[in-house]
Enzyme design. Structure first.
Site, PDB file in Angstrom:
ATOM      1  N   GLU A 185     -26.348  94.976 -50.785  1.00 25.68           N
ATOM      2  CA  GLU A 185     -25.749  95.346 -52.069  1.00 25.68           C
ATOM      3  C   GLU A 185     -26.222  94.448 -53.211  1.00 25.68           C
ATOM      4  O   GLU A 185     -26.558  94.931 -54.292  1.00 25.68           O
ATOM      5  CB  GLU A 185     -24.218  95.287 -51.949  1.00 25.68           C
ATOM      6  CG  GLU A 185     -23.504  95.486 -53.273  1.00 25.68           C
ATOM      7  CD  GLU A 185     -21.990  95.491 -53.153  1.00 25.68           C
ATOM      8  OE1 GLU A 185     -21.472  95.407 -52.024  1.00 25.68           O
ATOM      9  OE2 GLU A 185     -21.327  95.585 -54.207  1.00 25.68           O
ATOM     10  N   GLU A 188      -8.601  96.130 -55.160  1.00 29.00           N
ATOM     11  CA  GLU A 188      -9.447  97.104 -55.854  1.00 29.00           C
ATOM     12  C   GLU A 188      -8.830  98.504 -55.847  1.00 29.00           C
ATOM     13  O   GLU A 188      -9.487  99.494 -55.557  1.00 29.00           O
ATOM     14  CB  GLU A 188     -10.849  97.121 -55.236  1.00 29.00           C
ATOM     15  CG  GLU A 188     -11.556  95.769 -55.351  1.00 29.00           C
ATOM     16  CD  GLU A 188     -13.021  95.772 -54.920  1.00 29.00           C
ATOM     17  OE1 GLU A 188     -13.373  96.559 -54.033  1.00 29.00           O
ATOM     18  OE2 GLU A 188     -13.795  94.965 -55.476  1.00 29.00           O
ATOM     19  N   ASP A 247     -18.189  87.643 -52.993  1.00 31.50           N
ATOM     20  CA  ASP A 247     -18.549  88.988 -52.556  1.00 31.50           C
ATOM     21  C   ASP A 247     -20.027  89.120 -52.192  1.00 31.50           C
ATOM     22  O   ASP A 247     -20.784  89.727 -52.951  1.00 31.50           O
ATOM     23  CB  ASP A 247     -18.193  89.985 -53.687  1.00 31.50           C
ATOM     24  CG  ASP A 247     -18.235  91.416 -53.212  1.00 31.50           C
ATOM     25  OD1 ASP A 247     -18.409  91.642 -52.008  1.00 31.50           O
ATOM     26  OD2 ASP A 247     -18.092  92.320 -54.062  1.00 31.50           O
TER      27      ASP A 247
HETATM   28  C1  GCU Z   1     -17.514  94.986 -53.012  1.00 31.79           C
HETATM   29  C2  GCU Z   1     -18.215  96.295 -53.155  1.00 31.79           C
HETATM   30  C3  GCU Z   1     -17.265  97.450 -53.066  1.00 31.79           C
HETATM   31  C4  GCU Z   1     -16.449  97.332 -51.777  1.00 31.79           C
HETATM   32  C5  GCU Z   1     -15.762  95.992 -51.731  1.00 31.79           C
HETATM   33  C6  GCU Z   1     -15.046  95.728 -50.422  1.00 31.79           C
HETATM   34  O1  GCU Z   1     -16.723  94.739 -54.130  1.00 31.79           O
HETATM   35  O2  GCU Z   1     -18.902  96.331 -54.379  1.00 31.79           O
HETATM   36  O3  GCU Z   1     -17.991  98.632 -53.095  1.00 31.79           O
HETATM   37  O4  GCU Z   1     -15.518  98.346 -51.671  1.00 31.79           O
HETATM   38  O5  GCU Z   1     -16.705  94.977 -51.880  1.00 31.79           O
HETATM   39  O6  GCU Z   1     -15.627  95.007 -49.615  1.00 31.79           O
HETATM   40  O7  GCU Z   1     -13.949  96.188 -50.209  1.00 31.79           O
END
Ligand code: GCU
Length: 618
Positions: free
Chosen positions: A347, A244, A319
């Site tokens: 979440e 990410e 997730d």
């Molecule tokens: C999910 C979440 C993110 C977080 C990511 C992670 O995708 O939405 O906000 O950073 O998990 O666990 O790294």
């Protein structure tokens, strides 16, 4: 005059101690100052002197006891050291007796707190650690936080977001970490930090963060030295790399093991550990079914990590969905110590607006990945500056349950909920907590399945509204975003059916599982129905075990979810006489909101799926 002020202060104190704003969590003890406590002067002694209702307790150090374990017998608590005595004291206050030892050494909260005070996926106000308003006493709050954690056995905390700012490692922040660590230490809690892999560049001015570069290694060694000088019992680093958008060793064509080992060597002389996250996608295996990517990414690193590296993986392969099968990485990394990462903050489960008790999810996971296969447990915290810490009074139960399961994963969800309800909503009568309304337990126990039903039954997943993840968006698709962020990718609904084919005829994700689950999940006939659409693309007219079609089943699950929330409101209404007005109203308002949202989920999803199932968009 002095006396009058004294009286007013005393009166105000009584009022505050009675205020049920949730700030006291499950520690609603009234001071009784009754027990005579013998033994070392420590937190255990203080807590028992203040709150224990018996006459007398002896605290005894027995160095032959295992770390953190305690034995409570005949008004005596025995433990290896003061920390064990402290755990024993909180257990005694809960009414426990006998012997108890924790399953894991590492029982850690992960705070996704940013240095500006915001919290990623936080639904209970801003951070208690960073950029706190000058109107609150951060040290007092952190002390209360420490005590709450200690009372349920949590012994570690990662103070900042996994999407970590390099600034975290600057001298001024390390000073703040030291201050926090000093408050947490007496309660047996170690601090850890999330680190940004590119810190040597962003903070140290180096041209690279290549883990095999000598300057980079030197930078990390010096940084570790600087931290340990201030915080000798610092726990170590948590790392999100090459996922990410985060930097990582992959940026230099190095493996995860090379990156992790470099950091591991830097903290090794001080006894530190590296928790390296396997939540990696969109890197080397971009385009592959997202739930398969962690295994593809890490399997070649198995056995190559230093002994102070632990791989930290989310319970499911995607997730933190309301229901996921367990993550097959736990089957694949045979020579690497592993920790599970659970999400306490909701979440994807209605955030702090829905009443959803999460222990059943975690227990379901431990049914597949047996606790002794893990070396530790981490929970993404749901704590913020809100008066009641967690936004929803019942979200406190998830923090509580995480701690209790981290200590003893063999406790049942019912046992924990029952215990939590008694101390959180019960009344003290004749020295015991009583909670008259038995239906609240049933409400909590049904709440997770209800959430699955009104959001994503039968293995559906990730059909949330974009980005904030609250509410349904089954038609969600944006060409400019990666496909694995789009709901349509996950449900794959078309005129023929619905669900993601991950069997051997599809992405073959089932092959990542060990037997018996590999075969069980791969065959549509043996796949548990609650995972059906996770693993299979199923015709709308497919006959389910109850003889009705898939489409009929989907509809009745959504109906069932909504009906459940309606019943939760009835239960809550009937519980009103037993619950203080303040917390009752707060929760009632949220339950109404939850019902509205559950109805929205049902309507939006069924309208959308109907257009395929009943041929509208063929
Ligand atoms: C999910 C979440 C993110 C977080 C990511 C992670 O995708 O939405 O906000 O950073 O998990 O666990 O790294």
């Amino acid at each position: 005059m002095k006396r009058l002020v004294g009286l007013i202060v005393a009166f105000a104190c009584v009022l505050t101690s009675m205020a049920e704003d949730g700030s006291r969590l499950w520690l609603r003890y009234e001071r009784v100052n009754k027990a005579v406590v013998t033994g070392p002067d420590c937190i255990a002694a203080d807590e028992l002197r203040n709150y224990y209702r018996g006459e007398q307790v002896s605290l005894v150090i027995d160095q032959t006891m295992p770390e953190d374990a305690y034995r409570i017998e005949n008004q005596t608590i025995c433990a290896k050291d003061e920390r064990g005595l402290m755990y024993g004291a909180y257990a005694l206050l809960r009414g426990e007796t006998g012997y108890s030892a924790p399953q894991w050494k590492l029982r850690i909260l992960n705070h996704w707190d940013n240095l500006d005070g915001s919290i990623e996926r936080g639904y209970a106000g801003e951070s208690i650690f960073w950029n706190t308003p000058s109107t609150i006493s951060r040290s007092q709050l952190i002390k209360e936080y420490a005590r709450a954690n200690a009372s349920i056995g949590i012994n570690g905390t990662v103070l900042n977001n996994v999407n970590a700012s390099p600034k975290m490692l600057s001298a001024s922040y390390i000073q703040q970490v030291k201050e926090i660590a000093d408050i947490l230490r007496p309660y047996g809690i170690r601090v850890y930090l999330s680190v940004n892999f590119a810190s040597p560049m962003a903070l140290g001015g180096l041209k690279t963060a290549d883990p095999l570069d000598a300057k980079v290694t030197a930078w990390w060694r010096a940084k570790a030295k600087e931290i340990y000088k201030q915080i000798p019992d610092f726990g170590g680093f948590l790392v999100k790399a090459n996922s990410e958008g985060q930097p990582g060793p992959g940026d230099y064509h190095r493996t995860h093991a090379e990156g992790a080992n470099m950091l591991a060597d830097a903290v090794k002389p001080y006894g530190g550990i590296i928790m390296w996250r396997s939540f990696v996608y969109g890197a080397n295996h971009k385009g592959e079914d997202r739930v398969k990517q962690a295994v593809s990414e890490f399997v070649n690193d198995d056995g190559k990590f230093r002994d102070n590296v632990i791989l930290q993986s989310k319970n499911g392969p995607l997730d933190f969905q309301p229901r996921e099968p367990y993550a097959p990485i736990f089957d694949n990394m045979k020579r690497t110590p592993q920790m599970a990462e659970l999400q306490i903050t909701q979440e994807y489960l209605g955030q702090s607006r829905h009443l959803v008790y999460l222990a059943p999810i975690w227990q379901e996971f431990f049914g597949y990945v047996k606790p002794d296969r893990l070396v530790g447990i981490a929970g993404v915290a749901n704590i913020g500056l809100d008066k009641n810490w967690c936004g929803h009074h019942f979200s406190q139960a998830n923090w509580y349950a995480f701690g209790r399961l981290a200590w003893n994963p063999h406790l049942t969800s019912e046992e924990i909920a029952e215990e939590w309800l008694r101390v959180t909503f019960g009344r003290m009568e004749n020295g015991k907590w009583n909670m008259e309304n038995g239906e609240l337990l049933s409400l909590m126990m049904r709440s997770r399945e209800a959430c699955v039903d009104y959001m994503m039954p039968l293995g559906l997943h990730h059909i949330f509204k974009f980005d904030h993840h609250y509410g349904p968006e089954p038609d969600g698709f944006k060409a400019e975003y990666p496909l694995e962020w789009c709901p349509v990718y996950y449900h794959q609904a078309d005129s023929l059916g619905i669900g993601f084919d991950r069997s051997h005829t599809g992405t073959n994700a089932t092959a990542q599982y060990a037997e018996p689950y590999r075969s069980l999940y791969d065959d549509i006939k043996t796949c548990p129905e609650h995972y059906l659409l996770w693993f299979h693309h199923v015709p709308w007219t497919y006959r389910m075990r109850d003889g009705r079609t898939l489409w009929e089943n989907i509809q009745s699950h959504y109906d069932q979810g909504v009906t459940e929330v309606e019943d939760f409101l009835r239960i809550w209404q009937e519980a009103r006489p037993y619950i203080d007005e303040q917390r009752w109203k707060h929760t009632d308002e949220r339950l109404h909101h939850q019902l509205e949202n559950a109805r929205e989920w049902r309507q939006v999803c069924l309208d959308y799926f109907r257009s395929f199932a009943e041929g509208g968009l063929k």
